[in-house]
Write a protein that holds these residues in place. Sequence first.
Motif, short mmCIF file in Angstrom:
data_model
loop_
_atom_site.label_atom_id
_atom_site.label_comp_id
_atom_site.label_asym_id
_atom_site.label_seq_id
_atom_site.Cartn_x
_atom_site.Cartn_y
_atom_site.Cartn_z
N ASN B 1 8.60 1.91 -12.65
CA ASN B 1 7.70 0.78 -12.41
C ASN B 1 7.61 0.51 -10.92
OD1 ASN B 1 6.17 -1.47 -12.64
ND2 ASN B 1 7.45 -2.48 -14.15
N ALA B 2 6.49 0.92 -10.26
CA ALA B 2 6.39 0.83 -8.81
C ALA B 2 6.00 -0.56 -8.34
CB ALA B 2 5.39 1.86 -8.31
N GLY B 3 5.45 -1.40 -9.23
CA GLY B 3 5.00 -2.72 -8.80
C GLY B 3 3.64 -2.62 -8.13
N VAL B 4 3.55 -3.17 -6.91
CA VAL B 4 2.30 -3.15 -6.16
C VAL B 4 2.46 -2.19 -4.99
CG1 VAL B 4 0.64 -4.50 -4.87
CG2 VAL B 4 1.87 -5.55 -6.78
N THR B 5 1.57 -1.23 -4.90
CA THR B 5 1.61 -0.28 -3.80
C THR B 5 0.33 -0.36 -2.98
OG1 THR B 5 0.72 1.49 -5.20
CG2 THR B 5 3.12 1.31 -5.04
N GLN B 6 0.43 -0.04 -1.71
CA GLN B 6 -0.72 -0.08 -0.81
C GLN B 6 -0.81 1.22 -0.02
OE1 GLN B 6 0.13 -4.67 0.38
NE2 GLN B 6 -1.48 -3.66 1.56
N THR B 7 -2.05 1.64 0.20
CA THR B 7 -2.31 2.86 0.97
C THR B 7 -3.45 2.59 1.94
OG1 THR B 7 -1.78 4.14 -1.01
CG2 THR B 7 -2.80 5.30 0.81
N PRO B 8 -3.37 2.96 3.23
CA PRO B 8 -2.20 3.52 3.90
C PRO B 8 -1.23 2.43 4.34
CG PRO B 8 -3.98 3.29 5.46
CD PRO B 8 -4.51 2.81 4.15
N LYS B 9 -0.14 2.81 4.94
CA LYS B 9 0.82 1.85 5.48
C LYS B 9 0.43 1.41 6.88
CE LYS B 9 4.97 3.12 2.91
NZ LYS B 9 4.22 3.75 1.81
N PHE B 10 -0.23 2.29 7.61
CA PHE B 10 -0.59 1.98 9.00
C PHE B 10 -1.84 2.77 9.35
CE2 PHE B 10 -0.14 0.58 13.21
CZ PHE B 10 -0.37 1.64 14.08
N ARG B 11 -2.73 2.12 10.13
CA ARG B 11 -3.97 2.79 10.51
C ARG B 11 -4.47 2.23 11.83
NH1 ARG B 11 -8.33 5.23 7.50
NH2 ARG B 11 -9.57 6.30 9.09
N VAL B 12 -4.99 3.12 12.66
CA VAL B 12 -5.64 2.72 13.90
C VAL B 12 -7.11 3.09 13.80
CG1 VAL B 12 -5.73 2.99 16.40
CG2 VAL B 12 -3.52 3.09 15.23
N LEU B 13 -7.97 2.13 14.07
CA LEU B 13 -9.41 2.36 14.02
C LEU B 13 -10.03 2.03 15.37
CD1 LEU B 13 -10.62 0.67 10.68
CD2 LEU B 13 -10.33 3.11 11.13
N LYS B 14 -11.17 2.63 15.62
CA LYS B 14 -11.97 2.22 16.76
C LYS B 14 -13.02 1.21 16.28
CE LYS B 14 -11.44 6.56 19.27
NZ LYS B 14 -12.13 7.73 19.85
N THR B 15 -13.42 0.34 17.16
CA THR B 15 -14.46 -0.64 16.82
C THR B 15 -15.67 0.06 16.24
OG1 THR B 15 -13.71 -2.18 18.53
CG2 THR B 15 -15.97 -2.42 17.75
N GLY B 16 -16.15 -0.47 15.11
CA GLY B 16 -17.32 0.09 14.46
C GLY B 16 -17.02 1.09 13.36
N GLN B 17 -15.80 1.61 13.31
CA GLN B 17 -15.45 2.54 12.25
C GLN B 17 -15.25 1.78 10.94
OE1 GLN B 17 -12.01 4.64 13.97
NE2 GLN B 17 -13.30 6.47 14.08
N SER B 18 -15.29 2.53 9.86
CA SER B 18 -15.09 1.93 8.55
C SER B 18 -13.84 2.51 7.90
CB SER B 18 -16.30 2.17 7.66
OG SER B 18 -16.46 3.56 7.41
N MET B 19 -13.30 1.77 6.95
CA MET B 19 -12.17 2.28 6.20
C MET B 19 -12.01 1.48 4.91
SD MET B 19 -8.50 1.02 7.69
CE MET B 19 -7.71 1.85 6.32
N THR B 20 -11.24 2.04 4.00
CA THR B 20 -10.93 1.39 2.74
C THR B 20 -9.43 1.35 2.55
OG1 THR B 20 -12.99 2.14 1.73
CG2 THR B 20 -11.24 1.44 0.25
N LEU B 21 -8.93 0.16 2.21
CA LEU B 21 -7.53 0.00 1.87
C LEU B 21 -7.42 -0.04 0.35
CD1 LEU B 21 -7.88 -1.26 4.78
CD2 LEU B 21 -5.89 -2.66 4.23
N LEU B 22 -6.44 0.68 -0.17
CA LEU B 22 -6.26 0.77 -1.61
C LEU B 22 -5.03 0.00 -2.04
CD1 LEU B 22 -6.78 1.92 -4.46
CD2 LEU B 22 -5.46 3.93 -3.77
N CYS B 23 -5.18 -0.78 -3.08
CA CYS B 23 -4.06 -1.48 -3.70
C CYS B 23 -3.99 -1.05 -5.16
CB CYS B 23 -4.25 -2.99 -3.61
SG CYS B 23 -2.99 -3.94 -4.46
N ALA B 24 -2.81 -0.72 -5.61
CA ALA B 24 -2.62 -0.34 -7.01
C ALA B 24 -1.42 -1.09 -7.58
CB ALA B 24 -2.39 1.16 -7.12
#
Lengths: 113, 114
Positions: B1-24
């Motif tokens: 039973n993992a509970g709540v997990t998040q991906t990624p743990k760390f991320r660096v973006l440049k202004t204007g870039q897009s990304m998606t954070l996942l929670c499970a």
Amino acid sequence: ELKVEQNPLFLSMQEGKNYTIYCNYSTTSDRLYWYRQDPGKSLESLFVLLSNGAVKQEGRLMASLDTKARLSTLHITAAVHDLSATYFCAVDSLEEGAQKLVFGQGTRLTINP
Amino acid sequence: NAGVTQTPKFRVLKTGQSMTLLCAQDMNHEYMYWYRQDPGMGLRLIHYSVGEGTTAKGEVPDGYNVSRLKKQNFLLGLESAAPSQTSVYFCASSLLAGGLATQYFGPGTRLLVL
């Protein structure tokens, strides 16, 4: 709008001493939660207080709730170094159909030997 | 039973870039939440979901979008990242039963937007 305020925001104390963290909130609610956060870590649930006069204790920590005064306290007895952390209170806004918590700013507790 | 997990743990973006954070979460919880944590401000609710296929705005929703296509997953999207979105993001889930609903938090995602 529900607002939650903690004080103090920073607390440095010696081992063996007692102290209290206060959590005031601005609108009616009878559901209050206390969480602990270690540096760089996630939040860990400590206590859930569900009614006026509720008191919960775990080890050296005791939490209480006074809904009439809109106040919760987290009392630390004979502090030990392991209790160093940031403590958050959170109040349920009681909005229909959802559990929405409003958090206080947190109290950073440092316990010195 | 993992509970709540998040991906990624760390991320660096440049202004204007897009990304998606996942929670499970694997606890079969109905409610899921996204918060951001900034120094001295506690946690602030970005968006939340009360069930699969539903989402709603929280306290600070601007600049973020979310989706809950599956009960166990809650995605947080940044379409055009800004430096003001540099923060630590926490996902949480809860099961409301008899008025009691403790939220369980994931480990967090640290996002730096340059």
